[in-house]
Scaffold this motif. Structure first.
Motif, mmCIF file in Angstrom:
data_model
loop_
_atom_site.group_PDB
_atom_site.id
_atom_site.type_symbol
_atom_site.label_atom_id
_atom_site.label_comp_id
_atom_site.label_asym_id
_atom_site.label_seq_id
_atom_site.Cartn_x
_atom_site.Cartn_y
_atom_site.Cartn_z
ATOM 1 N N GLY A 161 0.762 -1.242 0.000
ATOM 2 C CA GLY A 161 0.000 0.000 0.000
ATOM 3 C C GLY A 161 0.790 1.288 0.000
ATOM 4 O O GLY A 161 0.209 2.368 0.177
ATOM 5 N N VAL A 162 2.115 1.232 -0.198
ATOM 6 C CA VAL A 162 2.912 2.460 -0.296
ATOM 7 C C VAL A 162 3.270 2.660 -1.768
ATOM 8 O O VAL A 162 4.025 1.885 -2.345
ATOM 9 C CB VAL A 162 4.196 2.379 0.552
ATOM 10 N N HIS A 163 2.723 3.703 -2.374
ATOM 11 C CA HIS A 163 2.919 3.928 -3.811
ATOM 12 C C HIS A 163 3.797 5.138 -4.108
ATOM 13 O O HIS A 163 4.207 5.331 -5.256
ATOM 14 C CB HIS A 163 1.561 4.073 -4.490
ATOM 15 N N ASN A 164 4.072 5.942 -3.093
ATOM 16 C CA ASN A 164 4.998 7.062 -3.249
ATOM 17 C C ASN A 164 6.393 6.527 -2.942
ATOM 18 O O ASN A 164 6.797 6.414 -1.781
ATOM 19 C CB ASN A 164 4.620 8.203 -2.308
ATOM 20 N N LEU A 165 7.116 6.180 -3.989
ATOM 21 C CA LEU A 165 8.344 5.406 -3.840
ATOM 22 C C LEU A 165 9.450 6.011 -4.682
ATOM 23 O O LEU A 165 9.255 6.351 -5.845
ATOM 24 C CB LEU A 165 8.080 3.951 -4.265
ATOM 25 N N SER A 166 10.634 6.134 -4.078
ATOM 26 C CA SER A 166 11.813 6.630 -4.785
ATOM 27 C C SER A 166 12.867 5.529 -4.849
ATOM 28 O O SER A 166 12.985 4.714 -3.931
ATOM 29 C CB SER A 166 12.393 7.856 -4.060
ATOM 30 N N VAL A 167 13.628 5.503 -5.938
ATOM 31 C CA VAL A 167 14.696 4.525 -6.136
ATOM 32 C C VAL A 167 15.993 5.273 -6.405
ATOM 33 O O VAL A 167 16.024 6.234 -7.179
ATOM 34 C CB VAL A 167 14.358 3.571 -7.297
ATOM 35 N N ASP A 168 17.075 4.828 -5.767
ATOM 36 C CA ASP A 168 18.400 5.417 -5.977
ATOM 37 C C ASP A 168 19.229 4.566 -6.928
ATOM 38 O O ASP A 168 19.245 3.332 -6.808
ATOM 39 C CB ASP A 168 19.176 5.501 -4.660
ATOM 40 N N LEU A 169 19.927 5.229 -7.843
ATOM 41 C CA LEU A 169 20.916 4.586 -8.704
ATOM 42 C C LEU A 169 22.215 5.382 -8.628
ATOM 43 O O LEU A 169 22.192 6.603 -8.427
ATOM 44 C CB LEU A 169 20.460 4.531 -10.161
ATOM 45 N N ILE A 170 23.345 4.696 -8.821
ATOM 46 C CA ILE A 170 24.655 5.343 -8.841
ATOM 47 C C ILE A 170 25.266 5.211 -10.231
ATOM 48 O O ILE A 170 25.259 4.124 -10.816
ATOM 49 C CB ILE A 170 25.602 4.728 -7.794
ATOM 50 N N PHE A 171 25.792 6.327 -10.751
ATOM 51 C CA PHE A 171 26.465 6.296 -12.049
ATOM 52 C C PHE A 171 27.918 6.732 -11.864
ATOM 53 O O PHE A 171 28.348 7.093 -10.768
ATOM 54 C CB PHE A 171 25.744 7.186 -13.065
ATOM 55 N N GLY A 172 28.684 6.678 -12.943
ATOM 56 C CA GLY A 172 30.088 7.096 -12.876
ATOM 57 C C GLY A 172 30.992 6.071 -12.229
ATOM 58 O O GLY A 172 31.937 6.429 -11.517
ATOM 59 N N LEU A 173 30.719 4.792 -12.476
ATOM 60 C CA LEU A 173 31.540 3.729 -11.894
ATOM 61 C C LEU A 173 32.799 3.493 -12.733
ATOM 62 O O LEU A 173 32.845 3.868 -13.910
ATOM 63 C CB LEU A 173 30.735 2.432 -11.807
ATOM 64 N N PRO A 174 33.837 2.871 -12.149
ATOM 65 C CA PRO A 174 35.057 2.585 -12.909
ATOM 66 C C PRO A 174 34.754 1.834 -14.206
ATOM 67 O O PRO A 174 33.940 0.900 -14.226
ATOM 68 C CB PRO A 174 35.873 1.734 -11.943
ATOM 69 N N SER A 175 35.432 2.214 -15.266
ATOM 70 C CA SER A 175 35.158 1.652 -16.593
ATOM 71 C C SER A 175 35.408 0.157 -16.651
ATOM 72 O O SER A 175 34.755 -0.558 -17.425
ATOM 73 C CB SER A 175 36.016 2.361 -17.639
ATOM 74 N N ARG A 176 36.335 -0.345 -15.841
ATOM 75 C CA ARG A 176 36.686 -1.767 -15.921
ATOM 76 C C ARG A 176 35.510 -2.683 -15.573
ATOM 77 O O ARG A 176 35.526 -3.871 -15.918
ATOM 78 C CB ARG A 176 37.873 -2.074 -15.002
ATOM 79 N N LEU A 177 34.500 -2.138 -14.907
ATOM 80 C CA LEU A 177 33.345 -2.959 -14.535
ATOM 81 C C LEU A 177 32.452 -3.263 -15.738
ATOM 82 O O LEU A 177 31.604 -4.155 -15.669
ATOM 83 C CB LEU A 177 32.528 -2.259 -13.448
ATOM 84 N N ASN A 178 32.608 -2.499 -16.807
ATOM 85 C CA ASN A 178 31.795 -2.699 -18.026
ATOM 86 C C ASN A 178 30.303 -2.660 -17.725
ATOM 87 O O ASN A 178 29.525 -3.407 -18.321
ATOM 88 C CB ASN A 178 32.167 -4.025 -18.709
ATOM 89 N N ARG A 179 29.939 -1.794 -16.830
ATOM 90 C CA ARG A 179 28.528 -1.645 -16.482
ATOM 91 C C ARG A 179 27.795 -0.936 -17.626
ATOM 92 O O ARG A 179 28.244 0.092 -18.119
ATOM 93 C CB ARG A 179 28.427 -0.821 -15.203
ATOM 94 N N CYS A 180 26.659 -1.471 -18.031
ATOM 95 C CA CYS A 180 25.850 -0.811 -19.059
ATOM 96 C C CYS A 180 24.838 0.088 -18.355
ATOM 97 O O CYS A 180 23.817 -0.388 -17.836
ATOM 98 C CB CYS A 180 25.131 -1.836 -19.947
ATOM 99 N N ARG A 182 22.779 2.362 -19.515
ATOM 100 C CA ARG A 182 21.460 2.440 -20.134
ATOM 101 C C ARG A 182 20.582 1.253 -19.744
ATOM 102 O O ARG A 182 19.374 1.402 -19.556
ATOM 103 C CB ARG A 182 21.588 2.541 -21.651
ATOM 104 N N THR A 183 21.194 0.084 -19.602
ATOM 105 C CA THR A 183 20.419 -1.089 -19.183
ATOM 106 C C THR A 183 19.821 -0.858 -17.804
ATOM 107 O O THR A 183 18.641 -1.170 -17.554
ATOM 108 C CB THR A 183 21.296 -2.341 -19.178
ATOM 109 N N ASP A 184 20.611 -0.299 -16.897
ATOM 110 C CA ASP A 184 20.091 -0.004 -15.558
ATOM 111 C C ASP A 184 18.963 1.016 -15.626
ATOM 112 O O ASP A 184 17.968 0.927 -14.888
ATOM 113 C CB ASP A 184 21.210 0.505 -14.657
ATOM 114 N N LEU A 185 19.098 2.006 -16.498
ATOM 115 C CA LEU A 185 18.038 3.013 -16.632
ATOM 116 C C LEU A 185 16.752 2.397 -17.176
ATOM 117 O O LEU A 185 15.655 2.697 -16.692
ATOM 118 C CB LEU A 185 18.511 4.144 -17.545
ATOM 119 N N TYR A 186 16.876 1.528 -18.175
ATOM 120 C CA TYR A 186 15.683 0.868 -18.712
ATOM 121 C C TYR A 186 15.014 0.007 -17.633
ATOM 122 O O TYR A 186 13.787 -0.050 -17.532
ATOM 123 C CB TYR A 186 16.046 0.006 -19.920
#
Length: 383
Positions: A161-180, A182-186
């Motif tokens: 029953g809680v619909h007012n919800l916020s989600v945190d994401l972190i960007f700017g991670l070291p390149s060696r992690l090969n994190r995508c 845009r995939t996280d944003l989608y």
């Protein structure tokens, strides 16, 4: 010493320091404890609050407008935590139908029973520390939930029953992690939550990440990738209908954070708990950082504030500029003198700001260099 004037506060921040482990990048005031300590937490808060009331500088309103419980990991304290906190704060102060009561949680400690208990206590907004949906990235960060943890947590929160919800994401991670990124944003868009916070990775010297950067085993992300990820998020979330109303904050219409707006608007607030800050006009103070030291003081004298400062005119002016520029509302041009107006006109030519409706507000490109622009504007102040 300057005389402290009484101020009524209708916004309160409460710190819950407990975490099951400290994340690789974390420099927050946390206490590693796998299950939290609800009894010690509420006892300490009660002691501090009694001392605050005796002192009489920060006078808590009879009807709070916002209450924010951050951490740490408040969800480690269990389903009865917010009910217990309401008893400390005073249930009568939490009866305003317009109250925004936010509590933070991590996906691995979210259950239907937890959210239901919090909702019944009065929590009507939650903030979920997701950070990424990439398994390798979550392991590198030291997070305890897996890629599907956020999906399960959001489902449980909505079903309770809680619909007012916020989600945190972190960007700017070291390149060696090969994190995508845009995939996280989608993936976060698939969650269909009304509020999203995006934070660039900050490398603090006393963290494991900071030490790894110093010894060369980690390389910080380059400025180009940091910029590209931020601007990609701005474009993608904007196209999805989110309003970019503050440098790190995106919301669907009607779901901006009212509590955080108190900070950005320079309104007074009270902070309870270790390392919590309180602010009133030209006065700011903060509590001792260490949980055990704070708890001991809170249960003895209740006086937990370690230091305080009175902001002079120059400091208040700089802070007003920085806070104003970080939101979509910007600053009224009439408050700027002639040299400052020349500066903001040069920003507009560079694409860093927009001048409209007698106000100056920063663009996404401008927000990337917010600190530099703030200092530039402050240094141009006449006299």
């Amino acid at each position: 010493m300057d005389t402290l004037s009484k101020v009524s506060v209708s916004s309160v921040y409460v710190h819950a320091p407990f975490c099951s482990r400290r994340c690789f990048y974390c420099d927050f005031a946390v206490e590693v404890n796998s299950s939290g300590d609800l009894g010690a937490w509420t006892e300490a808060l009660s002691g501090e609050l009694r001392a605050v009331e005796r002192e009489g500088v920060f006078v808590i309103s009879e009807a709070l407008k916002t209450l924010y419980v951050g951490g740490g990991t408040p969800s480690l304290l269990g389903s009865e935590a917010m009910k217990s906190l309401a008893e400390v704060i005073g249930r009568n102060r939490l009866e305003d139908p317009e109250l925004e009561w936010t509590a933070e949680a991590n996906p691995e400690s979210v259950t239907h029973d937890l959210v239901e208990g919090w909702r019944k206590a009065g929590v009507n907004r939650m903030s979920l520390g997701v950070q990424s949906f990439d398994a390798q990235v979550l392991t590198w960060m030291g997070r305890l939930h897996g890629p599907d943890g956020a999906v399960r947590a959001v489902k449980a929160i909505k079903e309770a029953g809680v619909h007012n919800l916020s989600v945190d994401l972190i960007f700017g991670l070291p390149s060696r992690l090969n994190r995508c990124w845009r995939t996280d944003l989608y993936k976060v868009l698939e969650l269909d939550v009304p509020h999203i916070n995006l934070y660039g990775l900050s490398i603090e010297s006393d963290t494991p990440l900071g030490r790894s950067v110093r010894d060369g085993s980690e390389v910080p992300v380059n400025e180009g990738q940091y910029r590209d990820e931020y601007l990609a998020a701005v474009e993608l979330l904007g196209n999805a209908g989110y309003q970019h109303y503050e440098v790190s904050s995106f919301s669907q219409p009607g779901f901006s954070s009212r509590h955080n707006s108190v900070y950005w608007d320079g309104r007074p607030y009270l902070g309870l708990g270790n390392a919590a800050h309180s602010y009133s006009d030209s006065y700011r103070r903060w509590n001792v950082r260490d949980w055990l030291s704070y708890s001991a003081l809170a249960t003895e004298t209740g006086v937990t504030w370690e230091k305080g400062e009175h902001l002079d005119v120059a400091s208040r002016s700089l802070e007003r500029l920085w806070l104003g520029l970080r939101t979509v509302f910007g600053l009224p041009i009439r408050d700027l003198d002639d040299p400052q107006r020349l500066i903001i006109e040069s920003w507009a030519r560079e694409g860093w700001s927009v001048l409209e409706d007698e106000r100056v507000r920063l663009t996404a490109e401008g927000w990337l260099v917010l600190d530099r622009l703030t200092l530039e504007l402050d240094n141009a102040r006449a006299g």
